[in-house]
Design a protein around this motif. Structure first.
Motif, PDB file in Angstrom:
ATOM      1  N   THR A  71       0.896  -1.305   0.114  1.00  0.00           N
ATOM      2  CA  THR A  71      -0.024   0.099  -0.097  1.00  0.00           C
ATOM      3  C   THR A  71       0.900   1.251   0.044  1.00  0.00           C
ATOM      4  OG1 THR A  71      -1.676  -1.096   1.101  1.00  0.00           O
ATOM      5  CG2 THR A  71      -1.730   1.292   1.411  1.00  0.00           C
ATOM      6  N   ILE A  72       1.893   1.418   0.758  1.00  0.00           N
ATOM      7  CA  ILE A  72       2.755   2.450   0.890  1.00  0.00           C
ATOM      8  C   ILE A  72       3.604   2.568  -0.512  1.00  0.00           C
ATOM      9  CG2 ILE A  72       4.854   3.673   2.306  1.00  0.00           C
ATOM     10  CD1 ILE A  72       3.721   1.899   4.618  1.00  0.00           C
ATOM     11  N   ALA A  73       3.996   1.318  -0.823  1.00  0.00           N
ATOM     12  CA  ALA A  73       4.730   1.505  -1.949  1.00  0.00           C
ATOM     13  C   ALA A  73       3.932   1.953  -3.451  1.00  0.00           C
ATOM     14  CB  ALA A  73       5.249   0.064  -2.407  1.00  0.00           C
ATOM     15  N   SER A  74       2.732   1.863  -3.589  1.00  0.00           N
ATOM     16  CA  SER A  74       1.957   2.281  -4.430  1.00  0.00           C
ATOM     17  C   SER A  74       1.872   3.891  -4.590  1.00  0.00           C
ATOM     18  CB  SER A  74       0.356   1.841  -4.116  1.00  0.00           C
ATOM     19  OG  SER A  74      -0.133   2.553  -3.083  1.00  0.00           O
ATOM     20  N   PRO A 159      11.353   4.043  12.479  1.00  0.00           N
ATOM     21  CA  PRO A 159       9.966   4.442  11.954  1.00  0.00           C
ATOM     22  C   PRO A 159       9.977   5.868  11.814  1.00  0.00           C
ATOM     23  CG  PRO A 159       9.983   4.125  14.454  1.00  0.00           C
ATOM     24  CD  PRO A 159      11.535   3.987  13.806  1.00  0.00           C
ATOM     25  N   GLN A 160       9.207   6.451  10.661  1.00  0.00           N
ATOM     26  CA  GLN A 160       8.879   7.764  10.582  1.00  0.00           C
ATOM     27  C   GLN A 160       8.082   8.324  11.428  1.00  0.00           C
ATOM     28  OE1 GLN A 160       8.910   8.485   5.737  1.00  0.00           O
ATOM     29  NE2 GLN A 160       7.112   7.890   6.579  1.00  0.00           N
ATOM     30  N   SER A 161       7.707   9.524  11.541  1.00  0.00           N
ATOM     31  CA  SER A 161       6.882  10.256  12.718  1.00  0.00           C
ATOM     32  C   SER A 161       5.296   9.654  12.686  1.00  0.00           C
ATOM     33  CB  SER A 161       6.908  11.746  12.478  1.00  0.00           C
ATOM     34  OG  SER A 161       6.224  12.194  11.210  1.00  0.00           O
ATOM     35  N   ASP A 162       4.922   9.254  11.437  1.00  0.00           N
ATOM     36  CA  ASP A 162       3.555   8.563  11.361  1.00  0.00           C
ATOM     37  C   ASP A 162       3.668   7.046  11.681  1.00  0.00           C
ATOM     38  OD1 ASP A 162       5.165   7.375   9.225  1.00  0.00           O
ATOM     39  OD2 ASP A 162       3.251   8.049   7.572  1.00  0.00           O
ATOM     40  N   GLY A 163       4.932   6.459  12.330  1.00  0.00           N
ATOM     41  CA  GLY A 163       4.868   5.069  12.482  1.00  0.00           C
ATOM     42  C   GLY A 163       4.940   4.191  11.432  1.00  0.00           C
ATOM     43  N   LYS A 164       5.410   4.652  10.272  1.00  0.00           N
ATOM     44  CA  LYS A 164       5.322   3.986   8.936  1.00  0.00           C
ATOM     45  C   LYS A 164       6.719   3.924   8.516  1.00  0.00           C
ATOM     46  CE  LYS A 164       0.783   2.920   8.971  1.00  0.00           C
ATOM     47  NZ  LYS A 164       0.467   1.552   9.447  1.00  0.00           N
ATOM     48  N   THR A 165       6.908   3.462   7.296  1.00  0.00           N
ATOM     49  CA  THR A 165       8.225   3.740   6.753  1.00  0.00           C
ATOM     50  C   THR A 165       7.928   4.705   5.286  1.00  0.00           C
ATOM     51  OG1 THR A 165      10.259   2.699   5.695  1.00  0.00           O
ATOM     52  CG2 THR A 165       8.077   1.773   4.877  1.00  0.00           C
ATOM     53  N   ASN A 166       9.026   5.032   4.590  1.00  0.00           N
ATOM     54  CA  ASN A 166       8.411   5.963   3.449  1.00  0.00           C
ATOM     55  C   ASN A 166       8.371   4.961   2.094  1.00  0.00           C
ATOM     56  OD1 ASN A 166      11.157   5.564   1.892  1.00  0.00           O
ATOM     57  ND2 ASN A 166      11.940   7.258   2.893  1.00  0.00           N
ATOM     58  N   CYS A 167       7.861   5.504   1.256  1.00  0.00           N
ATOM     59  CA  CYS A 167       7.380   4.790  -0.151  1.00  0.00           C
ATOM     60  C   CYS A 167       8.664   4.337  -0.878  1.00  0.00           C
ATOM     61  CB  CYS A 167       6.730   5.761  -1.040  1.00  0.00           C
ATOM     62  SG  CYS A 167       7.310   7.322  -1.574  1.00  0.00           S
ATOM     63  N   TYR A 168       9.657   4.992  -0.560  1.00  0.00           N
ATOM     64  CA  TYR A 168      10.940   4.377  -1.331  1.00  0.00           C
ATOM     65  C   TYR A 168      11.452   3.191  -0.982  1.00  0.00           C
ATOM     66  CZ  TYR A 168      10.447   9.402  -2.905  1.00  0.00           C
ATOM     67  OH  TYR A 168      10.408  10.509  -3.153  1.00  0.00           O
ATOM     68  N   LEU A 169      11.288   3.197   0.588  1.00  0.00           N
ATOM     69  CA  LEU A 169      11.925   1.915   1.232  1.00  0.00           C
ATOM     70  C   LEU A 169      10.921   0.791   0.829  1.00  0.00           C
ATOM     71  CD1 LEU A 169      13.408   2.837   4.795  1.00  0.00           C
ATOM     72  CD2 LEU A 169      14.438   2.590   2.369  1.00  0.00           C
ATOM     73  N   ALA A 170       9.510   1.208   0.890  1.00  0.00           N
ATOM     74  CA  ALA A 170       8.490   0.201   0.859  1.00  0.00           C
ATOM     75  C   ALA A 170       8.554  -0.191  -0.731  1.00  0.00           C
ATOM     76  CB  ALA A 170       6.986   0.781   1.227  1.00  0.00           C
ATOM     77  N   CYS A 172      11.257  -0.735  -2.592  1.00  0.00           N
ATOM     78  CA  CYS A 172      12.409  -1.555  -2.630  1.00  0.00           C
ATOM     79  C   CYS A 172      11.938  -2.934  -2.139  1.00  0.00           C
ATOM     80  CB  CYS A 172      13.536  -0.929  -1.577  1.00  0.00           C
ATOM     81  SG  CYS A 172      14.533   0.290  -2.359  1.00  0.00           S
ATOM     82  N   ALA A 173      11.546  -3.034  -0.912  1.00  0.00           N
ATOM     83  CA  ALA A 173      11.017  -4.117  -0.235  1.00  0.00           C
ATOM     84  C   ALA A 173       9.985  -4.897  -1.264  1.00  0.00           C
ATOM     85  CB  ALA A 173      10.118  -4.154   0.983  1.00  0.00           C
ATOM     86  N   VAL A 174       9.131  -4.297  -2.002  1.00  0.00           N
ATOM     87  CA  VAL A 174       8.115  -5.026  -2.929  1.00  0.00           C
ATOM     88  C   VAL A 174       8.935  -5.497  -4.040  1.00  0.00           C
ATOM     89  CG1 VAL A 174       5.989  -4.773  -4.581  1.00  0.00           C
ATOM     90  CG2 VAL A 174       6.284  -3.749  -2.055  1.00  0.00           C
ATOM     91  N   LEU A 175       9.870  -4.593  -4.669  1.00  0.00           N
ATOM     92  CA  LEU A 175      10.672  -4.919  -5.770  1.00  0.00           C
ATOM     93  C   LEU A 175      11.491  -6.075  -5.297  1.00  0.00           C
ATOM     94  CD1 LEU A 175      11.748  -4.155  -8.735  1.00  0.00           C
ATOM     95  CD2 LEU A 175      13.369  -2.783  -7.345  1.00  0.00           C
TER      96      LEU A 175
END
Length: 431
Positions: A71-74, A159-170, A172-175
């Motif tokens: 979802t984040i990666a999208s 974690p980021q301030s929202d308790g998630k990771t950013n779309c770039y790392l996400a 990379c994980a999906v890829l």
């Protein structure tokens, strides 16, 4: 940036300039020791508390799963997606080329020896957060781990301030097909991977750069888990002659300086004019940087050295043992054989260190703080173990047997001798 004339430097002063000692190292060690001890005792509870204290985030779980990452990666922009994919393909191509099958060697007739590679099954990858999130580090670590065949890849990143990771790392994980990112940063992430917690699996080897807390934690857990290398604050040393372009040199120095205020950017030049013009360029370029304050602090702790010739420049570089070495010179080919200590080398005025940081294909996780004297950068080999094999035929046993018997007897190890003698007697038809 201070300027030194090499002819005025004593050997003790050169060693001091190359030492990278920081005044509060002892304080860092004490804090890291306490963090590690707390994680060992309290496990997940400690990780939640450290996230609140250090990252200013109240987490409800310690990881993002595959669906959350997808979802984040999208949300990643198309141009960034394409850039990550290009970098990945180059990194993959370079690291795949490192897989080698070794030949069997017959050391004497009937005695065959060889080595085979096996992947380290469980590895931990630390992806720094802090003042900059680094998807490039994700690619640099996970790609060779996958190529090597590691079965379990644990990824930790603050974690980021929202308790998630950013779309770039996400992305990379999906890829890369990695289905979980643990939201843990700093020394506590290293401790969690080294000792395991209720949520974080224990690994066999930890990889990744970081600040002094991360680097110190890696060195402290080595009695429990292997590490890639000590990889702390980033650094570059540029050797420049009169053919160097001062604007390029300044840009490369600032590229390292913006990593963090404790980064080092060193210029070793054969020309006073090049030093002066580079410093002018730094003043011009730094004003336009979003991270100007960080870069300025690093530059203020860095220096330039005026040398009489490239031979002397190379000698100084080998003593410093830089993480990144740039040869902004005309005679690159003649200098290559003289390079003894360096993490990664960039040749010529058109080869910025940034290329290696992101997309040329070489790995950017490299030894710092002078450890290039003994360590290599991360490669596919870093995720592999080498297992040796040997096989003796009857001919081989006959050929090598007496040598082993004599050496075993000379060491007073009779059982070792017997292990050969019994076999020799059997093949000779003796009891």
């Amino acid at each position: 940036m201070k300027i030194y004339n090499y002819t005025d430097l004593s050997q003790s002063k050169i060693k001091e300039l190359c030492s990278r000692q920081i005044e509060d190292d002892k304080l860092v060690e004490e804090r890291v020791e306490d963090i590690i001890k707390t994680v060992k005792i309290d496990g997940d509870k400690a990780l939640f508390n450290f996230a609140k204290a250090f990252d200013k985030v109240e987490l409800y779980k310690l990881f993002l799963d595959a669906e959350e990452l997808k979802t984040i990666a999208s949300t990643i922009p198309d141009y960034a997606k394409k850039a990550i994919e290009t970098a990945y393909q180059n990194i993959k191509a370079f690291h795949e080329s490192q897989l080698k099958t070794e030949d069997k060697v017959e050391t004497m007739p009937g005695v065959i020896c060889w080595r085979e590679s096996r992947a380290i099954e469980k590895v931990g990858l630390y992806i720094p957060g802090g003042t900059a999130v680094l998807p490039s580090t994700f690619l640099m670590l996970a790609t060779p781990a996958l190529i090597a065949g590691s079965k379990e890849i644990i990824v930790c990143s603050p974690p980021q301030s929202d308790g998630k990771t950013n779309c770039y790392l996400a992305y990379c994980a999906v890829l890369l097909g990695i289905d979980k990112i643990y939201l843990i940063g700093g020394a506590q992430a290293i401790a969690a991977m080294a000792f395991g917690t209720q949520t974080v699996p224990q690994v066999y080897k930890i990889f990744g750069p970081g600040n002094r807390y991360v680097t110190t934690a890696k060195t402290m857990v080595q009695n429990k888990v292997a590490i890639d290398m000590p990889a702390g604050p980033s650094e570059v040393l540029i050797i420049a002659d009169e053919t160097a372009n001062p604007s390029y040199v300044a840009a490369d120095l600032l590229a390292q300086a913006e990593h963090g205020s404790d980064s080092q950017a060193i210029l070793v030049a054969t020309s006073n004019e090049i030093i002066a013009e580079t410093l002018q360029e730094i003043e011009l370029q730094i004003k336009r940087l979003p991270r100007a304050e960080i870069a300025a602090k690093a530059i203020s702790n860095s220096y330039a050295v005026l040398v009489s010739d490239l031979e002397t420049a190379m000698s100084y570089s080998n003593e410093y043992a830089p993480e990144h070495l740039i040869l902004a010179t005309e005679s690159n080919e003649s200098l290559i054989p003289k390079i003894v200590n360096a993490g990664s080398v960039f040749l010529g005025n058109l080869t910025p260190e940034s290329a290696g940081d992101y997309a040329s294909g070489t790995n950017h996780t490299l030894p710092t703080s002078g450890f290039a004297k003994a360590y290599s950068g991360v490669s596919t080999d870093a995720f592999l173990k080498k297992i040796t094999f040997q096989h003796l035929t009857q001919e081989g046993l006959n050929n090598i047997g007496s040598t082993v018997e004599i050496l075993a007897a000379s060491e007073g190890l009779q059982a070792h001798k017997n292990a050969v003698t019994i076999r020799l007697n059997t093949v000779k038809g003796l009891k």
